[in-house]
Design a protein around this motif. Structure first.
Motif, PDB file in Angstrom:
ATOM      1  N   GLY A 163       0.791  -1.226   0.000  1.00 15.22           N
ATOM      2  CA  GLY A 163       0.000   0.000   0.000  1.00 15.22           C
ATOM      3  C   GLY A 163       0.822   1.275   0.000  1.00 15.22           C
ATOM      4  O   GLY A 163       0.261   2.369  -0.035  1.00 15.22           O
ATOM      5  N   ALA A 164       2.152   1.152   0.052  1.00 15.35           N
ATOM      6  CA  ALA A 164       3.025   2.329   0.033  1.00 15.35           C
ATOM      7  C   ALA A 164       3.860   2.316  -1.244  1.00 15.35           C
ATOM      8  O   ALA A 164       4.078   1.266  -1.851  1.00 15.35           O
ATOM      9  N   LEU A 165       4.324   3.484  -1.627  1.00 16.21           N
ATOM     10  CA  LEU A 165       5.129   3.594  -2.840  1.00 16.21           C
ATOM     11  C   LEU A 165       6.533   4.071  -2.473  1.00 16.21           C
ATOM     12  O   LEU A 165       6.714   5.136  -1.891  1.00 16.21           O
ATOM     13  N   THR A 166       7.516   3.254  -2.794  1.00 17.74           N
ATOM     14  CA  THR A 166       8.910   3.659  -2.607  1.00 17.74           C
ATOM     15  C   THR A 166       9.562   3.834  -3.967  1.00 17.74           C
ATOM     16  O   THR A 166       9.031   3.383  -4.986  1.00 17.74           O
ATOM     17  N   VAL A 167      10.717   4.466  -3.960  1.00 13.60           N
ATOM     18  CA  VAL A 167      11.397   4.815  -5.207  1.00 13.60           C
ATOM     19  C   VAL A 167      12.866   4.393  -5.127  1.00 13.60           C
ATOM     20  O   VAL A 167      13.511   4.571  -4.091  1.00 13.60           O
ATOM     21  N   ARG A 168      13.357   3.840  -6.209  1.00 17.82           N
ATOM     22  CA  ARG A 168      14.774   3.481  -6.292  1.00 17.82           C
ATOM     23  C   ARG A 168      15.369   4.133  -7.528  1.00 17.82           C
ATOM     24  O   ARG A 168      14.868   3.944  -8.633  1.00 17.82           O
ATOM     25  N   GLU A 169      16.425   4.903  -7.341  1.00 13.15           N
ATOM     26  CA  GLU A 169      17.081   5.516  -8.492  1.00 13.15           C
ATOM     27  C   GLU A 169      17.829   4.448  -9.280  1.00 13.15           C
ATOM     28  O   GLU A 169      18.568   3.646  -8.706  1.00 13.15           O
ATOM     29  N   VAL A 170      17.625   4.438 -10.585  1.00 13.73           N
ATOM     30  CA  VAL A 170      18.277   3.446 -11.440  1.00 13.73           C
ATOM     31  C   VAL A 170      19.766   3.779 -11.530  1.00 13.73           C
ATOM     32  O   VAL A 170      20.129   4.910 -11.883  1.00 13.73           O
ATOM     33  N   PRO A 171      20.644   2.826 -11.197  1.00 11.97           N
ATOM     34  CA  PRO A 171      22.093   3.094 -11.253  1.00 11.97           C
ATOM     35  C   PRO A 171      22.536   3.450 -12.668  1.00 11.97           C
ATOM     36  O   PRO A 171      22.012   2.932 -13.647  1.00 11.97           O
ATOM     37  N   LYS A 172      23.515   4.330 -12.735  1.00 15.84           N
ATOM     38  CA  LYS A 172      24.059   4.730 -14.033  1.00 15.84           C
ATOM     39  C   LYS A 172      25.210   3.809 -14.414  1.00 15.84           C
ATOM     40  O   LYS A 172      26.067   3.495 -13.597  1.00 15.84           O
ATOM     41  N   SER A 173      25.207   3.368 -15.653  1.00 13.98           N
ATOM     42  CA  SER A 173      26.238   2.452 -16.142  1.00 13.98           C
ATOM     43  C   SER A 173      27.451   3.235 -16.640  1.00 13.98           C
ATOM     44  O   SER A 173      27.321   4.176 -17.425  1.00 13.98           O
ATOM     45  N   LYS A 174      28.653   2.864 -16.183  1.00 12.83           N
ATOM     46  CA  LYS A 174      29.880   3.511 -16.664  1.00 12.83           C
ATOM     47  C   LYS A 174      30.058   3.271 -18.164  1.00 12.83           C
ATOM     48  O   LYS A 174      30.555   4.134 -18.887  1.00 12.83           O
ATOM     49  N   LYS A 175      29.615   2.088 -18.609  1.00 18.66           N
ATOM     50  CA  LYS A 175      29.724   1.769 -20.026  1.00 18.66           C
ATOM     51  C   LYS A 175      28.881   2.739 -20.850  1.00 18.66           C
ATOM     52  O   LYS A 175      29.333   3.238 -21.892  1.00 18.66           O
ATOM     53  N   ASP A 176      27.650   2.999 -20.375  1.00 19.76           N
ATOM     54  CA  ASP A 176      26.788   3.952 -21.084  1.00 19.76           C
ATOM     55  C   ASP A 176      27.407   5.343 -21.065  1.00 19.76           C
ATOM     56  O   ASP A 176      27.313   6.092 -22.045  1.00 19.76           O
ATOM     57  N   GLY A 177      28.039   5.706 -19.921  1.00 18.13           N
ATOM     58  CA  GLY A 177      28.666   7.016 -19.817  1.00 18.13           C
ATOM     59  C   GLY A 177      29.806   7.198 -20.809  1.00 18.13           C
ATOM     60  O   GLY A 177      29.916   8.239 -21.462  1.00 18.13           O
ATOM     61  N   MET A 178      30.651   6.173 -20.952  1.00 19.50           N
ATOM     62  CA  MET A 178      31.767   6.245 -21.894  1.00 19.50           C
ATOM     63  C   MET A 178      31.272   6.290 -23.337  1.00 19.50           C
ATOM     64  O   MET A 178      31.812   7.022 -24.169  1.00 19.50           O
ATOM     65  N   LEU A 179      30.223   5.502 -23.617  1.00 22.88           N
ATOM     66  CA  LEU A 179      29.648   5.497 -24.956  1.00 22.88           C
ATOM     67  C   LEU A 179      29.042   6.863 -25.287  1.00 22.88           C
ATOM     68  O   LEU A 179      29.173   7.365 -26.409  1.00 22.88           O
ATOM     69  N   LEU A 180      28.412   7.470 -24.277  1.00 28.04           N
ATOM     70  CA  LEU A 180      27.821   8.797 -24.461  1.00 28.04           C
ATOM     71  C   LEU A 180      28.893   9.827 -24.799  1.00 28.04           C
ATOM     72  O   LEU A 180      28.712  10.653 -25.699  1.00 28.04           O
ATOM     73  N   LEU A 181      30.023   9.770 -24.107  1.00 24.85           N
ATOM     74  CA  LEU A 181      31.108  10.720 -24.362  1.00 24.85           C
ATOM     75  C   LEU A 181      31.641  10.577 -25.787  1.00 24.85           C
ATOM     76  O   LEU A 181      31.932  11.576 -26.450  1.00 24.85           O
ATOM     77  N   GLN A 182      31.751   9.329 -26.232  1.00 28.74           N
ATOM     78  CA  GLN A 182      32.248   9.088 -27.592  1.00 28.74           C
ATOM     79  C   GLN A 182      31.276   9.656 -28.627  1.00 28.74           C
ATOM     80  O   GLN A 182      31.679  10.337 -29.572  1.00 28.74           O
ATOM     81  N   LYS A 183      29.987   9.387 -28.428  1.00 27.96           N
ATOM     82  CA  LYS A 183      28.977   9.895 -29.354  1.00 27.96           C
ATOM     83  C   LYS A 183      28.899  11.414 -29.298  1.00 27.96           C
ATOM     84  O   LYS A 183      28.693  12.080 -30.315  1.00 27.96           O
ATOM     85  N   LEU A 184      29.074  11.943 -28.088  1.00 26.89           N
ATOM     86  CA  LEU A 184      29.020  13.388 -27.907  1.00 26.89           C
ATOM     87  C   LEU A 184      30.137  14.068 -28.683  1.00 26.89           C
ATOM     88  O   LEU A 184      29.912  15.064 -29.386  1.00 26.89           O
ATOM     89  N   TRP A 185      31.339  13.528 -28.582  1.00 19.16           N
ATOM     90  CA  TRP A 185      32.481  14.106 -29.275  1.00 19.16           C
ATOM     91  C   TRP A 185      32.268  14.101 -30.790  1.00 19.16           C
ATOM     92  O   TRP A 185      32.554  15.092 -31.475  1.00 19.16           O
ATOM     93  N   ASN A 186      31.737  12.995 -31.285  1.00 22.21           N
ATOM     94  CA  ASN A 186      31.480  12.893 -32.735  1.00 22.21           C
ATOM     95  C   ASN A 186      30.374  13.861 -33.170  1.00 22.21           C
ATOM     96  O   ASN A 186      30.458  14.453 -34.241  1.00 22.21           O
ATOM     97  N   ARG A 187      29.372  14.014 -32.310  1.00 18.92           N
ATOM     98  CA  ARG A 187      28.227  14.848 -32.677  1.00 18.92           C
ATOM     99  C   ARG A 187      28.568  16.344 -32.632  1.00 18.92           C
ATOM    100  O   ARG A 187      28.021  17.136 -33.413  1.00 18.92           O
ATOM    101  N   ILE A 188      29.458  16.744 -31.741  1.00 16.53           N
ATOM    102  CA  ILE A 188      29.838  18.154 -31.642  1.00 16.53           C
ATOM    103  C   ILE A 188      30.354  18.671 -32.981  1.00 16.53           C
ATOM    104  O   ILE A 188      30.108  19.810 -33.379  1.00 16.53           O
ATOM    105  N   GLY A 189      31.052  17.809 -33.724  1.00 20.16           N
ATOM    106  CA  GLY A 189      31.648  18.216 -34.990  1.00 20.16           C
ATOM    107  C   GLY A 189      30.656  18.492 -36.089  1.00 20.16           C
ATOM    108  O   GLY A 189      31.057  18.920 -37.183  1.00 20.16           O
ATOM    109  N   GLY A 190      29.382  18.231 -35.863  1.00 22.72           N
ATOM    110  CA  GLY A 190      28.360  18.511 -36.877  1.00 22.72           C
ATOM    111  C   GLY A 190      27.773  17.250 -37.467  1.00 22.72           C
ATOM    112  O   GLY A 190      28.326  16.159 -37.343  1.00 22.72           O
TER     113      GLY A 190
END
Length: 333
Positions: free
Chosen positions: A305-332
């Motif tokens: 009857g109660a609602l609790t919340v758990r923050e979804v852990p962030k994956s280091k792998k996703d973070g590194m992949l994001l940085l790679q995509k970010l660098w490529n995307r900045i260039g246009g």
């Protein structure tokens, strides 16, 4: 902003106010004061995830808190520096401005800050990411150059003021860039004949070249990006709101708090029979079409009857992949 940046800003403010009297110790006091507001992160660890997020950049980033704390720390500084004839007012002034500039800088980020707490209104210009080397690195160089000079050397003051001018000038430039990109996104929506209720824009991580827009439509949120080096039109990807998936959880205190924290920018997703609340303000860690992962996502856990919340852990792998995509995307595109 990140802790290092706030330390540098606080040190520069301390130097500006008392550097001529007590030299590098003024930087030290300013650096310490400049880190105090972010101690709310440690306080948040004593509470559930929703409360921890709710209190961040709240009371500890408010003018009321600064006014209460500054006289106390100013008195301590005056006692420690009595041989240098530093008054309580001198010390309190250093502390207040180190605290205030911390919150003011945070107001330029996506998260914003409740300067007028207990008012829930957040000042959030959303023109700079929480870590931006173009803001911090020149500032550090100028501060180190100032530290190497004697406290009575005018060049010390000049170096410190130069750091403050460069960093402040960069902040003003980010507002200009935000205005330009807002126009670009608005024009792209008009060209695509997309009807929308509201739009917000913000820079992508670590830079102000690549910008992101969140756009609210009737049944979905659109997310698009634009780099100043782009040669192709802006495109948007839709993420269904799915608010109806909340069912009986809709209107509960916990869900309402999450909605308030996200400022209404949220989607609900279902994976493996589990419900997730996704805060859209901070973008995607993993833009996988089949399994998108938002930077801030919370699993909703109804229990007894109660609602609790758990923050979804962030994956280091996703973070590194994001940085790679970010660098490529900045260039246009």
């Amino acid at each position: 902003m990140d802790s290092l940046t706030q330390i540098v800003l606080g040190a520069a403010v301390g130097e500006k106010i008392l550097g001529r009297k007590i030299g590098n110790r003024a930087m030290l006091y300013g650096a310490i004061a400049g880190t105090i507001p972010d101690l709310d992160v440690l306080v948040g660890k004593l509470f559930d995830p929703v409360t921890a997020v709710a209190i961040h950049r709240g009371f500890s980033h408010s003018i009321l808190f600064f006014l209460l704390l500054s006289p106390l720390l100013g008195w301590l500084i005056s006692k420690r520096e009595k041989d240098s004839k530093v008054s309580v007012m001198n010390g309190a002034g250093l502390v207040f401005w180190a605290l205030f500039t911390h919150a003011l800088l945070d107001a330029f980020t996506t998260w914003g800050t409740q300067l007028l707490w207990p008012s829930t209104y957040k000042f959030a210009f959303k023109s700079i990411f929480v870590i931006d080397p173009l803001y911090t690195v020149p500032f550090i160089i100028c501060l180190i150059a100032a530290m190497r000079k004697e406290r009575t050397d005018y060049k010390r003051t000049q170096w410190n003021i130069l750091g403050l001018k460069i960093s402040t000038g960069y902040l003003l430039i980010t507002l200009l860039l935000k205005g330009i990109t807002y126009y670009k996104f608005r024009q792209a929506l008009l060209d695509a004949k997309i009807e929308y209720a509201q739009m917000e824009t913000k820079p992508s991580p670590f830079n102000t070249i690549l910008w992101t827009a969140n756009v609210e439509t009737a049944d979905a949120y659109l997310i698009g990006d634009y780099s100043f080096f782009d040669s192709q039109p802006i495109t948007f990807k839709a993420y269904p709101k799915n608010h109806q998936l909340l069912g009986s959880l809709s209107g509960t205190t916990t869900v309402n708090r999450l909605i308030a924290i996200s400022e209404g920018w949220y989607t609900i997703s279902e994976k493996g029979g589990k419900l997730y609340f996704n805060d859209l303000r901070f973008g995607l860690l993993n833009p996988d079409e089949n399994n998108p992962q938002f930077a801030f996502s919370y699993e909703l856990l109804p229990e007894n009857g109660a609602l609790t919340v758990r923050e979804v852990p962030k994956s280091k792998k996703d973070g590194m992949l994001l940085l790679q995509k970010l660098w490529n995307r900045i260039g246009g595109n």
